[in-house]
Design an enzyme around this catalytic site. Sequence first.
Site, PDB file in Angstrom:
ATOM      1  N   HIS A  43       0.875  -1.175   0.000  1.00 25.95           N
ATOM      2  CA  HIS A  43       0.000   0.000   0.000  1.00 25.95           C
ATOM      3  C   HIS A  43       0.913   1.226   0.000  1.00 25.95           C
ATOM      4  O   HIS A  43       1.185   1.800   1.054  1.00 25.95           O
ATOM      5  CB  HIS A  43      -0.911  -0.024   1.236  1.00 25.95           C
ATOM      6  CG  HIS A  43      -2.006   0.981   1.196  1.00 25.95           C
ATOM      7  ND1 HIS A  43      -3.268   0.728   1.680  1.00 25.95           N
ATOM      8  CD2 HIS A  43      -2.056   2.241   0.731  1.00 25.95           C
ATOM      9  CE1 HIS A  43      -4.038   1.798   1.516  1.00 25.95           C
ATOM     10  NE2 HIS A  43      -3.312   2.730   0.943  1.00 25.95           N
ATOM     11  N   GLU A  74      -2.517  -1.679  -3.284  1.00 29.20           N
ATOM     12  CA  GLU A  74      -3.667  -0.943  -2.737  1.00 29.20           C
ATOM     13  C   GLU A  74      -3.374   0.545  -2.770  1.00 29.20           C
ATOM     14  O   GLU A  74      -2.222   0.950  -2.631  1.00 29.20           O
ATOM     15  CB  GLU A  74      -3.874  -1.261  -1.257  1.00 29.20           C
ATOM     16  CG  GLU A  74      -4.065  -2.685  -0.891  1.00 29.20           C
ATOM     17  CD  GLU A  74      -4.014  -2.857   0.635  1.00 29.20           C
ATOM     18  OE1 GLU A  74      -4.419  -3.922   1.086  1.00 29.20           O
ATOM     19  OE2 GLU A  74      -3.561  -1.943   1.362  1.00 29.20           O
ATOM     20  N   HIS A 196      -7.944  -6.013   7.129  1.00 29.11           N
ATOM     21  CA  HIS A 196      -7.721  -5.008   8.164  1.00 29.11           C
ATOM     22  C   HIS A 196      -7.956  -5.600   9.544  1.00 29.11           C
ATOM     23  O   HIS A 196      -9.032  -6.103   9.840  1.00 29.11           O
ATOM     24  CB  HIS A 196      -8.576  -3.745   7.996  1.00 29.11           C
ATOM     25  CG  HIS A 196      -7.741  -2.502   8.167  1.00 29.11           C
ATOM     26  ND1 HIS A 196      -7.303  -2.080   9.393  1.00 29.11           N
ATOM     27  CD2 HIS A 196      -7.209  -1.658   7.269  1.00 29.11           C
ATOM     28  CE1 HIS A 196      -6.547  -1.007   9.227  1.00 29.11           C
ATOM     29  NE2 HIS A 196      -6.464  -0.729   7.951  1.00 29.11           N
TER      30      HIS A 196
HETATM   31  N1  PXP Z   1      -6.618  -3.838   3.413  1.00 33.66           N
HETATM   32  C1  PXP Z   1      -6.392  -2.525   3.224  1.00 33.66           C
HETATM   33  C2  PXP Z   1      -7.179  -1.800   2.173  1.00 33.66           C
HETATM   34  C3  PXP Z   1      -5.421  -1.845   3.979  1.00 33.66           C
HETATM   35  O1  PXP Z   1      -5.208  -0.527   3.794  1.00 33.66           O
HETATM   36  C4  PXP Z   1      -4.675  -2.575   4.933  1.00 33.66           C
HETATM   37  C5  PXP Z   1      -3.611  -1.862   5.716  1.00 33.66           C
HETATM   38  O2  PXP Z   1      -2.668  -1.290   4.844  1.00 33.66           O
HETATM   39  C6  PXP Z   1      -4.940  -3.951   5.079  1.00 33.66           C
HETATM   40  C7  PXP Z   1      -5.926  -4.544   4.318  1.00 33.66           C
HETATM   41  C8  PXP Z   1      -4.189  -4.787   6.056  1.00 33.66           C
HETATM   42  O3  PXP Z   1      -4.511  -4.393   7.363  1.00 33.66           O
HETATM   43  P1  PXP Z   1      -3.625  -4.876   8.588  1.00 33.66           P
HETATM   44  O4  PXP Z   1      -2.283  -4.239   8.435  1.00 33.66           O
HETATM   45  O5  PXP Z   1      -4.378  -4.405   9.798  1.00 33.66           O
HETATM   46  O6  PXP Z   1      -3.544  -6.377   8.508  1.00 33.66           O
END
Ligand code: PXP
Length: 244
Positions: A43, A74, A196
């Site tokens: 990301h 992302e 997330h």
């Molecule tokens: N999905 C998206 C769209 C995100 O922005 C993130 C964090 O960058 C994640 C998934 C992964 O989240 P986590 O780091 O809490 O596992």
Amino acid sequence: MTALSINVNKFALIRNARGADMPNLVNISKKCIDYGADGITVHPRPDERHVKYTDLHEIKDLTNDFKKIEFNIEGYPSDDFINRVLDVLPDQVTLVPDPPEALTSSFGWDCEKYQEFLTDVINRFKKNNIRVSIFINPSIKTLSNLEIIKPDRVELYTYDYARNYAVNKTKALASYIEVTEYLRKEFSQISFNAGHDLNLNNLEYLLKNIPTIEEVSIGHALVCDSIDLGLKQTVEKYKKITKK
Ligand code: PXP
């Protein structure tokens, strides 16, 4: 089976702390793959505080070496982001509506308000054979116009599930079941990802109850677990859950 895509942003954050190349992001990503990851997610944010734009081609070259390993990028679809993604051509792009200064993604798209914008952006990526997923809240009322927007996938924002899991896991999952049932009935061509705040405690219950989730992307908890358990054992533990 659900694919495990490991978000390597936090490894990049540690690397950037010293302005050098330790840990090397390609080596860490390769280890994640060797230990069982099905994909690598990044990301890149406009301030490049974790993954840098220069990392993108290197990770793409790495995932290209493996037949079944996917690369997912992302981010908020600014013109700059779109051009950089089209230059790299990952397997999947996940569109997130977060502003540039956001600490982390914290809400999904309002599909009514952004229908035109999303439709245009998605078409540009699809024309280049990139699968497009859009980040969504577990709320049917935010999901209008999907028949026009036509994403390939949606990514369920699982923060609420994770936050409420310890209090009442059935309740925590209810809105996610509702949304996925709705999508299955009304938009059977759209499949789901999730991500997330997923971790070794809450992941199994989510996948047991919504086994149609194609991919989870996990970063923060996995990196924290690997401080304690080591990367190999950590990836293997996540993989054991996702491959059930
Ligand atoms: N999905 C998206 C769209 C995100 O922005 C993130 C964090 O960058 C994640 C998934 C992964 O989240 P986590 O780091 O809490 O596992």
